[in-house]
Every structure is written in structure tokens, then in C-alpha cells.
Design a protein around this motif. Structure first.
Motif, PDB file in Angstrom:
ATOM      1  N   ASP A   1       4.970  -4.235  -2.332  1.00 46.57           N
ATOM      2  CA  ASP A   1       5.783  -3.501  -1.353  1.00 46.57           C
ATOM      3  C   ASP A   1       6.323  -4.387  -0.237  1.00 46.57           C
ATOM      4  OD1 ASP A   1       5.390  -1.003  -2.592  1.00 46.57           O
ATOM      5  OD2 ASP A   1       3.409  -0.833  -1.674  1.00 46.57           O
TER       6      ASP A   1
ATOM      7  N   TYR B   1       2.422  10.625  -4.733  1.00 52.68           N
ATOM      8  CA  TYR B   1       2.436   9.224  -4.294  1.00 52.68           C
ATOM      9  C   TYR B   1       1.474   9.009  -3.126  1.00 52.68           C
ATOM     10  CZ  TYR B   1       4.240   5.007  -1.996  1.00 52.68           C
ATOM     11  OH  TYR B   1       4.351   3.782  -1.386  1.00 52.68           O
TER      12      TYR B   1
ATOM     13  N   VAL C   1       9.062   2.609  -4.247  1.00 59.37           N
ATOM     14  CA  VAL C   1       8.303   3.051  -5.425  1.00 59.37           C
ATOM     15  C   VAL C   1       8.814   4.410  -5.897  1.00 59.37           C
ATOM     16  CG1 VAL C   1       6.041   3.779  -6.266  1.00 59.37           C
ATOM     17  CG2 VAL C   1       6.228   1.766  -4.828  1.00 59.37           C
TER      18      VAL C   1
ATOM     19  N   ASP D   1       3.879   0.055  -9.782  1.00 61.27           N
ATOM     20  CA  ASP D   1       3.145   1.142  -9.132  1.00 61.27           C
ATOM     21  C   ASP D   1       3.598   2.455  -9.766  1.00 61.27           C
ATOM     22  OD1 ASP D   1       2.169   3.167  -7.489  1.00 61.27           O
ATOM     23  OD2 ASP D   1       2.348   1.963  -5.671  1.00 61.27           O
TER      24      ASP D   1
END
Length: 945
Positions: free
Chosen positions: A844, A20, A87, A35
Motif C-alpha cells: 500500500d 475490506y 485495493v 490483497d
């Protein structure tokens, strides 16, 4: 003797976080706005292990609920960690579904960390005579290493895979045996896990103690051998030290069991996995999986298409060579994918692609084409460089699964004659010409004297406006929206040294490839036409982005003249400056060394000169000499300031002064930068080959590079028109901050005006330093500057910077309200907008992780400001080009660099051009604050600016 079996145990969260954060600056977003970075990063690591190592047994271990035992021992254990990014939390169930489809065991137990599960399984497997590889970047696992247990650290950032056995662990931690890693970690603590360790004991001291006393217990048995403050600290913290050792110890007796049969790699559920990958839009990973699963089998590519299965009905047996990457004989029942169609492609999709012959067939074709409301065309050429490219053929399509291909002769005269027959289409005022990256085709046609007229539709641009954060190349778009995988160009022309020209490809293959491109692009046009309506971005697309394509094509074709002699002289001057700086740096260091080597530089600055008490280190244990690290220290240490100056000059010389002459096109004698419309999510253009937007202008030498850009001849001059403080004007208008609006309307110096208000002094008494600090805050506010950031950029202390920011917001209360409202709007809607409706999606904005959420909040504020500035200059460019054509002026628009436009102007048109450009730029969009444009003239770019 039988070969020892190998077990690979993957530390799931460590690999997921690593994947990530590796993609944090360029996250992988699919068409649904999801994502997928964490999932992609993990699956890449998993596939890499499987392909590279072909393990017998494998399992993936997850944390679940944290370590109950350690939290009971020490309530603050891992308490300093940020909350897991949303995420990653959302990705875990999907990753576990992928593992289940791969038939790979997922091991997790409530209240246990993956470390403890891996530790337990590793020790059990070792007793059964397995070689065990713990796949993790986490160094703490060093304590478990033995003759048959290894650490397997995945490749990262260009570094190769590392396998740590006993010797590697001893060397890395400075211990005699791996178990002492526990003592090492207990003594020095671990900030990431919030293990306190012994106060005052760092890496070097911990290694020294272990060498001297062997363990934590040995240290306390020999406490009398310590002296002074160190003895006091260690003695006073015995309980803390021993607790830290317990916290750092990986358990090896958890309630899990190594099941040889369950952990054995077995053929996966391909249909289920492919469905998951399609949902995630993992095109390349799908291909990679199918390829690696069949790599060693002779079953005619069994997994790839149902048709392939029909040709190979015999069940393979051991010894036949038909083995999967999992080491098992491949059973045809396992391989049968007749229910899984995968992506459609040329081979499995009915299509009608036709070659067009010259003469009567071409005449009939053109007649038919002119009846269509929209036609897609795609040029096939010999090069991506439009000044070298020769037309090999043009494909056309206006119906799904139908396409036509017209090959072009190599002879230029014949090619021009053929193109002349198509002029009636290319210049048609009502037929929509459709393409993917039409700017390239426009430039290729221009080399043959053909101008594209009438309406256009560019699928790449349409998708950029609809979903700016995704990639926009045709393969991605086709696979995402049409479930179709186009033929890769490499299949036709190869790559590397064996690469051939498109002209060498057999005509039948050319036709299939080119007509497919036109067909797919036309289908995408139909799809995106509806999406533009749904996302309310049609107006932005049709009124700004599309008209700009032709404007940029003209600018790129025009190029700009460069003074090679001047660059040669500047290169020599830079060489002298660099050598002088090197001499100074060697004197300051007391020795010669390679300044360009981060390792040698780190050793000098932090090892030898000890400029910092606790220098930052990289993951490989080297001293960090990254730009941000050195910039922070430059004001305190002259040698660091000199090193940064040396780096700046080296980059300037190699990237611009020596490189620019190499980028002059032989055909035109000019430099032709390319403008990318689909890169920056904010809407800003980016410049490539060469990048003229990054020429440094804060240093004298950097500014001198602009002197090399000159008019076409002595009868022309360069004109530079620059928006003055456009972003500040936009933020004043959007926030409706009266004080700022008034200052702009009165033509005041906004930075001096701000300084007068925040420092509470009359405008006439504002000092240079006060103005400079106010300027830093003015621009910093757009990017969410903190007291820490402001103090780094100025001579203020952190508390002074904090006070200044508070005073600033008190002075401009509506600005604070605007920032809060923008963030609130983003939280509710998931996006923010520019003044012209360009959207920036912020996935986000409601994240629980503070770091991730803060970045989205900053974007919520600066994206509409940056994006509005980008939109406004685009409108100005379109209007200016229209005026140049309407007035039949010979002046040319050459460059766009941030908020500035550069023109090549005949001296006879100078007055008219200056007035027109200033008017069009200042009136491109009406704000409650006047837009102000400064226009300069000169015999080179620097002079004009």
C-alpha cells in the motif's frame, strides 16, 4: 396459495468496504502479493445470503461516478471522504467478473448511487408482489422500508443478522413511519456523506422534533414553538435543513427496470468461477461453493470431480430431489465440469505410497534412504502437545508422488527399539532432513531420546522468509504452489466430542494421509529452494531462521520452573485489590453495577454521570467503553482511571496469575511456552501457551508476576540479559545521525541527551519531565508519532507537542532524511529490508487513500528497525547456544522476551556464563553504534531483570 417471491438487492460498495475493513488488521494476501480482503469479504457476504436465504431473485447494485444530482444540489456532498483505497478499486472488476460467472446481474448507471438503484428496483418489485430485502449495513435505507420491503443487515463482529421491518425502523429512529427517516437524517445530518443537517441538532433533538412536528416542513411551520438559541439556529438554517433532507432522500424513479427473468438465480459458469477462484487462491471459498451448489442434489457430488459425473448421466427432473441451491432443477449439462479439474488430490492423482514392514523390508528401506541427498519425514502422533504425544508412525518421501509409512507400536520399549534402527538416518551429518514445522517433530523425537542432527529444511519457515504476509500452513502452500489439496485430518480423526486418536485410524488410511504429507512437503521443498534464490533470502533462511529451529526446540523442551505458592498468594492479594477498587468505583458512581459489562459501564459513565458532552457510540448505538476511548479520558476523571485499573487487575489475575499454574506440564513440573517463528512479518518471535511476552511490567502488580518464575533449585540462579535501547541504537546507526551516535559512544543517557538538545538546556539541568517527554519522542519517532499522539502520551498540549517534534527533527536532521529515504525506497521497490536482508513488502506504499498509505509509510520506517533488532537477537541466541554446547556448560537458555534472554545457571558457572552471554549479544552484529547489554542475576525473573 402461491408463496410470495423474494428479491435480494445487494449494496455492493457497502459490503465491499465492510469486508475490506473487517480484515484490515489481518489482510488476506496471496502468493502474488495481491490483497484479496475486499473480494473475499464481499464473496463471503454474498454466499452467506445465498446459503442462508436461498433467494428466488438477486442482483448486485454498484455506484458509478457518484450522485450527479446531489453534487449539483450541493457541491460539498461526500467531499470529505478519503479516496477509495487502491485495493478496493482494483477489486471491483474482479468482483464483477465473479458475479458474471455466477450469472448474477450487476446493476450500475453512470451518475447514480447504488442506494437510488436499490430504491427504484425495490419499489418496482414491491408493485409486482415481491418481498424485497435490501442487503446493506447502511441505516439510511430505513426510509424505504414498507410491508414488503426490508433491510437485511449482514452479521458482523459476532452480532447476528438483523432484518428491519417497519417496527424495527420505528424503534431505531424514534419515528412513527419509515418515511420520516428522511426527516431524521435531514435534521441531524450525516458526517459520512457530508450532509450538513441543522446546526446543534443531534440524534435526541431530531427524534424530539419528529415526534413533536412530524417532519422538516412541520418543524418550520411551527417554528414559534421553539425557544432561545435553538430557535435562532433552526430559523437561520431553513434552507440548509431542507437541502439536507433532499440530499438524504433515496431516489425511487431512476432509469432502471426490474426484470423478473434476468434477476432470477440460475446455475453459474462453474469452470469460469473456479478459474477465478484459483487465480485468487480462494481454496475454502472454492470448496464452499462446490459444496453449497450440490448440497441438495443426489448426483454423487457432480461438481467435485470429472469421475463423479461419469456415474450420474441421467438428467434430473423436477421432483427428483436434485435441486441446486438456486431453486432450479439441476441440469446435468450445467453441472458437467469435465473441463475443470480443480485441485489435484489423493483420489485423482496417481501416487505410490507403501507400508514398511519391520525386519528385512525396513533394513532395505533404510539402506535406500541413506543414499538420498534429502529426505522428508513427518511424524504422526496422538497429540499436538509434545509432552503427551506418542508416536503412531513416521512417513518418508524423497520423490514426487512416492512415499513410505512406518507404523509404530504402542509399547514404548518396542517403539524405542524401532526408532533406534532409524538413528543412522536422524543423526546423519549430510542428509538434509526436510519437514513442515520441524520444531514439532524434533520435540517429539526428543521425548524418545532421539536427537535430530545434520542439515534441515523447513518448508513453513522457507515460505515465511519468502512471503511473510501470507499464511504458511501446509494446505495453503500445497494448494497455492502445487495446485494440490491435501486430505484434511478431520476426515480421519473427526472433531469435537467424536474426535478419535490417530492410533484408532485404520492403518491403510494412516499410510495414505501421512505419506501424502511427506510427499507434498518434499515437493514444496524443491519449489521453495528456487524461490529463496529468486527473492535473495537464502542467506537469511540458512544462517538465521533454520539454525534457530533447534535452539528454540531446546528452550521449549527445557521450560521454566514456576512458584505455585507465590502465585496463589498473589491471586488472593489481587482479589483484595479488585474488591477495594470495585467499592471505590461504586461510591464514585453512586450505585452498584457490573463493571465488566460495557453496556452498564457506558450507561453509568456517559448516561448517568455525563462525563463527556458527545460520547462515542458503537454501531449498535451503545456508549463505547473501549480501551482507547477510556484511556483518553482517564487523566480527567478518577472513576475512569479506576475502571482501567480494575480491568488491568482482572486481566492480570485471569490471564496469568490464575492461568499459569494450569499450564504446568505434569511430566516436567515446568511451564513450556512455544515460540512461533512464522507469525510476525517483522521477524520477531511470538510466544504462545502461555504468552510470556505480554506480561505487563508497567504496574507493580504486573511486575510481581515475574517473581513467580524461579531457577530449578537452590544451586541455580536466573540470569537476565537485556539489550539496552537497541531500536534507538539501530535507528542512530541506519540514519548515521552523528549527534545520537556520539551520545551512545560516550555512554550518555540518550533520553537526557535528547532532552538537553531539544529543550536547549545543559545536560545537568534536564528535568525528569523533560527527559520523559524526550523519551516518548525518541521511541515515538520509530512509529511515526504525531502531535496528537504525543500530546495524548504526555502532559503537553497539541501545539507544544507539535513544536517539540519540529525541534526534534531540527536537532537530528539526518534522522528526518533517513525517514524520507526509507519511504522513497519503499515507493520504488515495494519493500524495505533489515540489516540482515529480511524483507517487509509494503503493497500500500503508493496507495491514494491517505490512511492506508500512511500506515505503509510508518511500516517503511519501523519494519527495518524492529526487524533488525529481531534479527540481531536471533543471531545472538544461535551463537550463545553454540557456545553452551562447545564449552559443555550446564547452563540453559530458557526464554526470549522482546530484547531480553533468560538463563537458568548453576552458581558455579555464573561468572563464565555472564561474560560469554554479554560478549555474544554485544557482538552479534557490528553497527556504527555499540550494542549495550545489561546482565542481571536473581532468585526470580524480576530480581534478575
Amino acid at each position: 396459495m402461491a408463496q410470495q417471491k423474494r428479491l435480494f438487492l445487494l449494496d455492493a460498495y457497502a459490503l465491499i468496504f465492510r469486508g475490506y475493513y473487517a480484515l484490515i488488521k489481518n489482510p488476506r494476501i496471496n502468493s502474488k502479493g495481491q490483497d484479496t480482503s475486499a473480494i473475499m469479504g464481499f464473496v463471503n457476504s454474498l454466499f452467506d445470503v445465498i446459503k442462508r436465504e436461498k433467494p428466488d431473485h438477486l442482483a448486485v447494485c454498484f455506484d458509478k461516478g457518484g450522485s450527479k444530482a446531489r453534487t449539483e444540489m450541493f457541491g460539498e456532498y461526500k467531499a470529505n471522504r478519503d479516496e477509495t483505497p487502491d485495493v478496493i478499486r482494483q477489486s471491483i472488476p474482479i468482483i464483477q467478473d465473479i458475479l458474471k460467472a455466477l450469472h448474477i446481474p450487476v446493476i450500475e448507471l453512470e451518475g447514480l448511487e447504488a442506494d437510488d438503484i436499490i430504491g427504484t428496483l425495490a419499489k418496482q418489485a414491491e408493485k409486482k408482489d415481491y418481498q424485497v430485502f435490501m442487503v446493506t449495513p447502511d441505516k439510511d435505507f430505513g426510509q424505504l422500508v414498507s410491508e414488503n420491503i426490508f433491510m437485511y443487515r449482514p452479521a458482523r463482529m459476532g452480532n447476528a443478522i438483523e432484518i428491519w421491518g417497519i417496527e424495527e425502523v420505528k424503534k431505531r429512529f424514534g419515528v412513527e413511519k419509515p418515511e420520516q427517516v428522511i426527516d431524521y437524517l435531514g435534521m441531524m445530518g450525516d458526517a459520512s456523506d457530508n450532509i450538513p443537517g441543522l446546526p446543534g441538532v443531534g440524534d435526541k433533538t431530531a427524534k424530539k422534533f419528529i415526534k413533536q412536528f412530524g417532519s422538516m416542513e412541520g418543524l418550520y411551520e411551527n417554528i414559534d414553538q421553539l425557544k432561545g438559541k435553538m430557535k435562532e439556529k433552526v430559523q437561520a438554517n431553513e434552507e440548509l435543513g431542507k437541502l439536507s433532507k433532499k440530499l438524504a432522500t433515496i431516489f425511487t424513479d431512476c432509469d432502471v427496470e426490474f426484470d423478473e427473468q434476468d434477476f432470477e438465480l440460475s446455475p453459474p459458469d462453474t469452470e469460469k468461477l473456479m478459474a477465478l477462484f484459483q487465480e485468487l487462491e480462494f481454496r475454502r471459498l472454492s470448496e464452499q461453493f462446490l459444496k453449497m451448489y450440490n448440497e441438495q442434489s443426489n448426483n454423487n457430488g457432480g461438481l467435485t470431480t470429472p469421475e463423479a459425473n461419469k456415474t450420474s448421466q441421467e438428467k434430473p427432473t423436477a421432483g427428483s430431489g436434485q435441486f441446486s441451491l438456486f431453486g432450479n432443477a439441476v441440469n446435468q449439462e450445467d453441472l458437467d465440469t469435465s473441463d475443470f479439474t480443480g485441485y489435484r488430490n489423493l483420489e485423482n492423482t496417481a501416487h505410490y505410497y507403501q507400508l514398511i514392514e519391520t525386519g528385512k523390508p525396513l533394513e532395505l528401506f533404510i539402506k535406500q534412504m541413506l543414499k538420498q541427498p534429502a529426505v522428508c519425514f513427518d511424524t504422526e502422533t496422538t497429540s499436538l502437545n509434545t509432552f503427551e504425544a506418542e508416536l503412531v508412525g513416521i512417513a518418508f518421501s524423497w520423490n514426487k508422488n512416492k512415499g513410505y509409512y512406518l507404523p509404530f507400536p504402542e509399547d514404548r520399549q518396542e517403539a524405542n527399539a524401532l526408532l533406534d534402527q532409524l538413528e543412522v538416518f536422524f543423526t546423519h551429518e549430510s542428509i538434509i532432513k526436510v519437514g513442515q514445522n520441524l520444531k514439532y517433530d524434533i520435540k517429539v523425537l526428543a521425548q524418545y531420546g532421539m536427537e535430530l542432527k545434520g542439515p534441515i529444511f523447513d518448508t513453513m519457515l522457507a515460505h515465511y522468509v519468502i512471503n511473510p504476509d501470507m499464511r504458511h500452513n501446509m494446505d495453503v502452500l500445497a494448494e497455492t504452489y502445487l495446485n494440490y489439496s491435501p486430505q484434511p485430518i478431520e476426515e480421519l480423526i473427526g472433531k469435537g466430542r467424536k474426535k478419535i486418536s490417530m492410533r484408532e485410524v485404520p492403518l491403510e488410511q494412516q499410510k495414505e494421509y501421512a505419506a501424502e504429507d511427506a510427499d507434498i512437503t518434499f515437493q514444496l521443498k524443491e519449489y521453495f529452494g528456487q524461490e529463496l534464490e529468486a527473492t535473495q533470502t537464502k542467506k537469511l533462511y540458512e544462517e538465521i531462521e533454520l539454525p534457530l529451529v533447534k535452539v528454540l526446540a531446546r528452550m521449549e523442551l527445557e521450560g521454566i520452573r514456576v512458584n505455585q505458592d507465590f502465585l496463589e498468594q498473589l491471586s488472593q492479594a489481587l482479589e483484595k485489590d479488585i474488591l477495594a477498587l470495585e467499592k471505590t468505583i461504586y461510591q464514585e458512581a453512586g450505585e452498584s453495577f457490573n463493571i465488566g459489562s460495557p453496556k452498564q459501564l457506558g450507561e453509568i459513565l456517559f448516561g448517568k454521570l455525563k462525563l463527556v458532552e458527545k460520547p462515542k457510540k458503537t454501531k449498535t448505538g451503545q456508549y463505547s467503553t473501549a480501551e482507547d476511548v477510556l484511556s483518553y479520558l482517564a487523566s480527567e476523571h478518577q472513576i475512569i482511571a479506576d475502571v482501567l485499573a480494575w480491568r488491568g487487575l482482572m486481566k492480570l489475575k485471569s490471564t496469568y496469575v490464575d492461568a499459569l499454574p494450569q499450564q504446568i506440564q505434569e511430566k516436567t513440573g515446568r511451564i513450556h511456552t512455544e515460540y512461533m517463528q512464522t507469525v510476525a512479518a517483522t521477524g520477531r518471535l511470538s510466544s504462545n501457551n502461555p504468552n510470556l511476552q505480554n506480561i505487563p511490567i508497567r504496574t507493580e502488580r504486573g511486575r510481581e508476576v515475574r517473581k513467580a518464575f524461579i531457577p530449578r533449585d537452590e544451586n541455580h540462579v536466573l540470569v537476565a540479559a537485556d539489550y539496552s535501547q537497541i531500536e534507538l541504537r539501530i535507528i542512530a546507526a541506519l540514519s548515521q545521525e552523528d549527534t545520537m551516535i556520539e551520545a551512545f559512544k560516550n555512554g550518555e543517557d540518550i533520553h537526557a541527551s535528547t532532552a538537553a538538545k531539544v529543550f536547549d538546556v545543559p545536560l545537568a539541568d534536564v528535568t525528569r519531565e523533560q527527559r520523559s517527554n524526550a523519551k516518548t519522542v525518541n521511541f515515538g519517532i520509530i512509529y511515526g508519532v504525531s502531535a496528537f499522539g504525543l500530546s495524548n502520551q504526555t502532559d503537553m498540549s497539541r501545539s507544544e507537542a507539535g513544536d517539540l517534534i519540529k525541534t526534534y527533527y531540527k536537532t537530528y536532521p539526518k534522522l528526518r532524511d533517513y525517514i524520507d529515504k526509507q519511504i522513497e525506497f519503499a515507493r520504488e521497490n515495494g519493500y524495505v529490508e533489515t540489516v540482515l536482508g529480511r524483507r517487509r513488502y509494503l503493497k500500500d506504499i503508493n496507495a491514494k487513500n491517505n490512511v492506508v498509505r500512511s500506515a505503509a509509510e510508518r511500516n517503511a520506517v519501523n519494519a527495518p528497525i524492529q526487524g533488525s533488532a529481531a534479527d540481531i537477537i536471533k543471531v545472538a541466541m544461535i551463537n550463545i547456544q553454540n557456545q553452551l554446547e562447545a564449552k559443555n556448560l550446564k547452563s540453559k537458555m530458557l526464554l526470549q522476551v522482546h530484547d531480553e534472554l533468560i538463563f537458568d545457571v548453576p552458581k558455579s558457572e555464573l561468572k563464565e556464563l555472564k561474560q560469554m552471554v554479554q560478549y555474544e549479544m554485544e557482538n552479534a552484529f557490528k553497527l556504527s553504534v555499540p550494542l549495550d547489554v545489561e546482565v542481571g542475576v536473581g532468585n526470580n525473573w524480576l530480581e534478575a531483570h
